[in-house]
Design a protein around this motif. Structure first.
Motif, PDB file in Angstrom:
ATOM      1  N   ARG B  63       0.692  -1.154  -0.008  1.00  0.00           N
ATOM      2  CA  ARG B  63       0.006  -0.055   0.053  1.00  0.00           C
ATOM      3  C   ARG B  63       0.796   1.260  -0.104  1.00  0.00           C
ATOM      4  O   ARG B  63       0.752   2.115  -0.689  1.00  0.00           O
ATOM      5  CB  ARG B  63      -0.966   0.016   1.134  1.00  0.00           C
ATOM      6  N   ARG B  66       2.503   1.812  -3.363  1.00  0.00           N
ATOM      7  CA  ARG B  66       1.523   2.100  -4.292  1.00  0.00           C
ATOM      8  C   ARG B  66       1.412   3.750  -4.548  1.00  0.00           C
ATOM      9  O   ARG B  66       1.252   4.246  -5.370  1.00  0.00           O
ATOM     10  CB  ARG B  66       0.173   1.504  -4.124  1.00  0.00           C
ATOM     11  N   GLN B  67       1.306   4.147  -3.067  1.00  0.00           N
ATOM     12  CA  GLN B  67       1.204   5.374  -2.839  1.00  0.00           C
ATOM     13  C   GLN B  67       2.264   6.380  -3.463  1.00  0.00           C
ATOM     14  O   GLN B  67       2.274   7.177  -4.018  1.00  0.00           O
ATOM     15  CB  GLN B  67       0.879   5.685  -1.179  1.00  0.00           C
ATOM     16  N   ASP B 180      -3.079  -3.913  -5.103  1.00  0.00           N
ATOM     17  CA  ASP B 180      -3.890  -2.995  -4.226  1.00  0.00           C
ATOM     18  C   ASP B 180      -3.573  -3.097  -2.858  1.00  0.00           C
ATOM     19  O   ASP B 180      -4.336  -2.411  -2.044  1.00  0.00           O
ATOM     20  CB  ASP B 180      -5.060  -2.853  -4.632  1.00  0.00           C
ATOM     21  N   GLY B 181      -2.832  -4.221  -2.419  1.00  0.00           N
ATOM     22  CA  GLY B 181      -2.560  -4.070  -0.953  1.00  0.00           C
ATOM     23  C   GLY B 181      -3.424  -4.815  -0.195  1.00  0.00           C
ATOM     24  O   GLY B 181      -3.335  -4.871   1.305  1.00  0.00           O
TER      25      GLY B 181
END
Lengths: 481, 481
Positions: B63, B66-67, B180-181
Motif C-alpha cells: 500500500r 503504491r501510494q 492494491d494491498g
C-alpha cells in the motif's frame, strides 16, 4: 412458446438471415431436447439453438450476438446438476449446442495425449483412447451422455480423481472462442510450458462464463491391465478414513477409487434389486468400495489383500472380487443406490467437501443433524471420500406436499451447509455453482475473492454476454457494453 | 551505489519512516546478497530490501509503495534462471525478500497436505513432510536454496514432474497480497472445490507480476519406501523415447524420473571426476537414467528389470543400482555433468519442450544445427525427456572474446529456437520468462494470447507496480495509475 416479444422476434429473424440452412433451430418441437436437463429439475425454452460445426462458426455467432445483444449459453450433454446449460428463464437466451463439433481429432499413445472437440461425448473419447491402449480417466455415471466441453467448463470430477486428478489436471490445452468473437488457439500437447500465464486455467471450471470451449487436448495414461475391487465393512466413518490413509501408502498410490457407502445406501440397493443379497454375513454401519488398478506386472491382488489383512483393527469384514463379473457386481451396489435413491421422487442433492481429516465429522454431524430434524426423511451419504468429497442427499417421505418438500430441502441443505462452513469446507466440490448454487456461493464468498472473480468476468466478458446469471447474479444492464 | 536521484533518496526516507527497525535494509553492504542471483548472470542493486514477517507486513508495504509509486519485486532464494527476482537495472526497484516468512505452519499426513510460508526453503519443507512419512515431490538441484514462494511463482518443474506434476499440480491453496494491498486468503487444503473460478491458478507461474505469494498449501504423497535406479545405454534418442513409452506402461506409472544424457554429457562427468569410471563396457551415443519408486510392497526391482529385459530390441546395455549408494553414484553422473558442464565459463542455457513424440527430432536436429555451425563449441542435451523437456546447452571454446561469446550465444539460441518453433514447442518449459526471455517470448506469442495476458496484468496490477518488465516489456508510464 415463451418467445413473444417483438425484440426477440426481430433478433430471431436477423439470426436466421445471418446463419441460414440448418445452423439454427427455432421450431418448437426442435427445441424440446435442448430445453431440459438430465435431472429434469431445470426446464426452460431458449430463444433458439445454434449448432456450429467449427470454431469459426462459433466465433461468427458470438460476434453477431454481441452486435445484437443476444445473450448466449454454451450447451453440452445437459448432464450438469446446477442448471447452468439450460437457457435462463425468460426465453431470451440463445443456446449454442456443441453437439456437431464431436470429432476426435487425434490420439497419440507416444505423447499420451488426445485432441477432442467440445461436443464429443466423453465415452466416445474414452473408447478412442482405449483403441491405443490408453485411458482417458474422467469417469462418472453420466459419461455416456456428457460432452468434453462441459467436462472442461465444469472441471468435472468423478470416481478416479484420487489417482488422476480433476478434469483441470488432465487438460493440456484448449481452443476457446472469447466473448469478443476472437478464437484463442491454445491447443498444444506440451507436458511442460512456462511461457507466461497459463491462460487455459481461466476457462477450465468457469462454467461458460468467460469463453466457449471448442476443443481440448487431454492427458492420457497407460490403460490398466489389472483391476482389483473390494467391498469393506467398517464400524465408523472415522475407521474408513483411517483405512484410506493406510491404503494409499500400502497400495503405492495405485488406488483408483475409494468410495464411501452407508448401510442405508446398501439397503436402498437391496430394496431396489430383490436379486441382490446382502454382501456380508452381518450388516455394518459403513462400507467402502476400493478399486486399485495397474498397467504393469504388479501383484495387485496381493497388494490389496495384504493391505486389508494388515488393517484388521479397522476392517470388520471384506469381500474381494475374484474377477471382472464380481467386481462389476460390487460396483452395482453403488450404482443402484445412486440411481434408485429417490425412488422416483425429487430429492435434495448436495456435493460438499472438507479436508480429508474432517470428513468423518462432516458425515457424522451432517447425517445426525438431518435425521434429528427430519426423522421421517432418508439421509444418505456417499462419495469420493479419498478426495474429501461426499454427496449428502435427503429423500423426503412420499406424502409431503410440494411446499413441505421445498421447506425440507431448504432446511436440510442449511443444516448440511452449516456443518460444511464450520469445518472449512466447500458447498460445491465437483458440480459447480451454475444457477442453483449461485446465491449460496455469493453469500459465503470471501469479498476479496468475489471481487477478483468479478473483475475477471468483467475484463473477459464486459457485456455479460456469456452464461449470464451463472456463478454470479445477473447484472442489471447485462449485455450492454 | 546506483541510487542517487533525489526522488529515490526521498522515497527511501519515507519508506524508512513508515517501516522502522530492521524491516528495511538500505546499507550498501547489507544489499550485496540480495543483488546477485545464483547463476551470477544477473547483478543489480535494489533501492532497498524489505523483510516482512507477516502477510499484513507485505500488505502495508504494498500500500505504501503504491501510494509512493515505488516499483516492487518479490524475492525468494534467487535460484531462478531468467533474471526475474533481482532488481531491474536502474536501482529504483524495492526488493521484497520473503526470507523471514519461513515457517512450516502445519503438516497433516491424514490430509496429505502441508501449509508453508513463502520464504520457507524447499528442502526444509521437504524435511518437515518426511517427518510425517510423506513426500513433497518438488525436486531439483537448487532445492537447498530456493524458497516455496519462488517455486509457486515460477511453477517450478524438476525431476519428478513425470510422476507428480509441476508445482501448479501440487498447490491446493494460496495466500497472496494483491497489487492494491489487499490480502486474498485462499489457503485451503481441500482436494476438490468447484466454487467459481480457481483464483490460485492466476498467481501460480505468474513470476510475481500479479501478486506476492505469502503462503501456500501443498499436496503431499506417501513417502516411497523403495527406490530403484537404472542407467541404460541406447543407440539413439528415438530409441530412448520408445523405451519411455514402454516403461510408463510396464512400470505402472511408478516412474519418478526418466532423464536423458548424451555421451558428451557422460564425458563431461568423466573428465571432471577422474575417480569415475565409464559406467558400461562400451560407450553409447545416448543414455537414460530411470528412477522408479513405490510406497507399498510392490516388487519394484522385478518390475524395472522385467521392463528392461523385455526391451532388448532398444536397450543396448543397462546397469541397475544394487542399493542406495550405487543409485546415488548413477545420479552423480547427471549432477556432475550439470555442475561442471561450463568448466568455469559462462555458457548458453536453454530449457525447451516439444510434444514427446517430437523430442528425438528436437535433440537430433538441434544438436546437429549447433555442431554444424559452431564445431568448436560443446553442445549438450539433457533433461526430463519423459515430459518432452530438454536443456540444450552450448559451452563456448575457451579462447573466445566477450563479443564472440555473445555472438555464439545469440546464434546458437536462434538455431535451437528455430527447431523448437518448427516442432510446435515452447522456448520455456520450466524456467519461465522473466527478463531474459521476455523479448523472445513476446516475438513468438500469439497476438490473442498476448492480449489476454496483458489484460490480466492490467486488471490485477493496473499501475504495473509488481515485477515490471518481467514476462512483458516495461510499459512507459509504469507505476502511474
Amino acid at each position: 412458446m415463451n418467445v413473444a416479444s417483438p425484440q426477440s422476434l426481430k433478433a430471431l429473424a436477423k439470426l436466421a438471415e445471418a446463419f441460414p440452412g440448418d445452423f439454427l433451430l427455432t421450431a418448437e418441437g426442435d427445441l424440446e431436447r435442448y430445453s431440459r436437463d438430465w435431472s429434469g429439475d431445470h426446464v426452460s425454452r431458449p430463444l433458439a439453438v445454434a449448432r456450429p460445426r467449427t470454431a469459426e462458426d462459433v466465433a461468427a455467432l458470438v460476434r453477431h450476438c454481441r452486435q445484437e445483444r443476444i445473450p448466449l449459453v454454451p450447451q453440452g450433454g445437459l448432464t450438469g446438476l446446477v442448471g447452468a446449460a439450460v437457457a435462463a428463464p425468460g426465453g431470451g437466451e440463445l443456446v449454442v449446442s456443441l453437439e456437431r463439433m464431436n470429432a476426435v481429432r487425434s490420439v497419440s499413445p507416444i505423447d499420451f495425449a488426445m485432441v477432442v472437440e467440445a461436443g464429443c461425448i466423453l465415452e466416445d473419447a474414452k473408447h478412442a483412447a482405449e483403441k491405443h491402449d490408453c485411458v482417458l480417466p474422467i469417469t462418472f455415471g453420466a459419461q455416456g451422455s456428457c460432452r468434453i466441453g462441459g467436462n472442461v467448463a465444469t472441471n468435472a470430477g468423478g470416481f478416479n480423481v484420487l489417482r488422476y486428478g480433476m478434469t483441470r489436471d488432465l487438460v493440456l490445452g484448449l481452443e476457446v472462442v472469447l466473448a469478443d468473437g476472437r478464437i484463442w488457439n491454445g491447443l498444444k500437447v506440451l507436458r511442460k510450458d512456462n511461457r507466461g500465464y497459463d491462460l487455459k486455467q481461466l476457462f477450465i471450471g468457469s462454467e461458460g462464463t468467460l469463453g466457449i470451449v471448442t476443443a481440448a487436448s487431454l492427458k492420457l495414461f497407460p490403460k490398466p491391465t489389472q483391476v482389483e475391487v473390494a467391498l469393506v465393512g467398517l464400524r465408523s466413518v472415522e475407521d474408513a478414513m483411517l483405512l484410506f490413509a493406510r491404503a494409499r501408502r500400502e497400495c503405492s498410490d495405485l488406488l483408483t477409487a475409494f468410495e464411501l457407502i452407508l448401510r442405508e445406501g446398501i439397503e436402498v440397493a437391496l430394496r431396489a434389486r430383490p436379486d441382490f443379497t446382502d454382501p456380508m454375513d452381518a450388516p455394518y454401519p459403513v462400507y467402502v468400495l476400493i478399486e486399485t488398478s495397474a498397467a504393469g506386472r504388479v501383484d495387485l491382488r496381493a497388494l490389496l489383500e495384504g493391505c486389508l489383512a494388515e488393517a484388521d483393527d479397522l476392517v470388520a469384514d471384506a469381500v474381494m472380487a475374484s474377477g471382472k463379473a464380481q467386481a462389476d457386481r460390487l460396483w452395482l451396489f453403488r450404482e443402484t443406490m445412486v440411481e434408485r435413491q429417490g425412488n422416483g421422487r425429487r430429492y435434495l442433492r448436495t456435493d460438499v467437501s472438507v479436508p480429508i481429516s474432517r470428513l468423518a465429522e462432516l458425515v457424522d454431524q451432517g447425517v445426525a443433524a438431518v435425521r434429528g430434524r427430519y426423522p421421517e426423511a432418508l439421509a444418505l451419504a456417499y462419495g469420493h471420500v479419498g478426495d474429501g468429497n461426499v454427496h449428502m442427499n435427503v429423500i423426503p417421505p412420499a406424502d409431503l406436499s410440494l411446499q413441505q418438500t421445498e421447506d425440507l430441502f431448504h432446511g436440510a441443505e442449511a443444516l448440511i451447509f452449516d456443518v460444511v462452513d464450520r469445518l472449512g469446507g466447500s458447498i460445491s466440490a465437483e458440480h459447480g455453482i451454475g444457477r442453483v448454487k449461485q446465491k449460496a456461493f455469493v453469500e459465503r464468498a470471501d469479498p476479496v475473492a468475489l471481487d477478483l472473480a468479478m473483475r475477471l468476468k468483467n475484463v473477459l466478458d464486459p457485456g455479460h454476454l456469456l452464461s449470464s446469471g451463472r456463478i454470479f447474479p445477473s447484472l442489471p444492464g447485462a449485455s450492454d457494453e
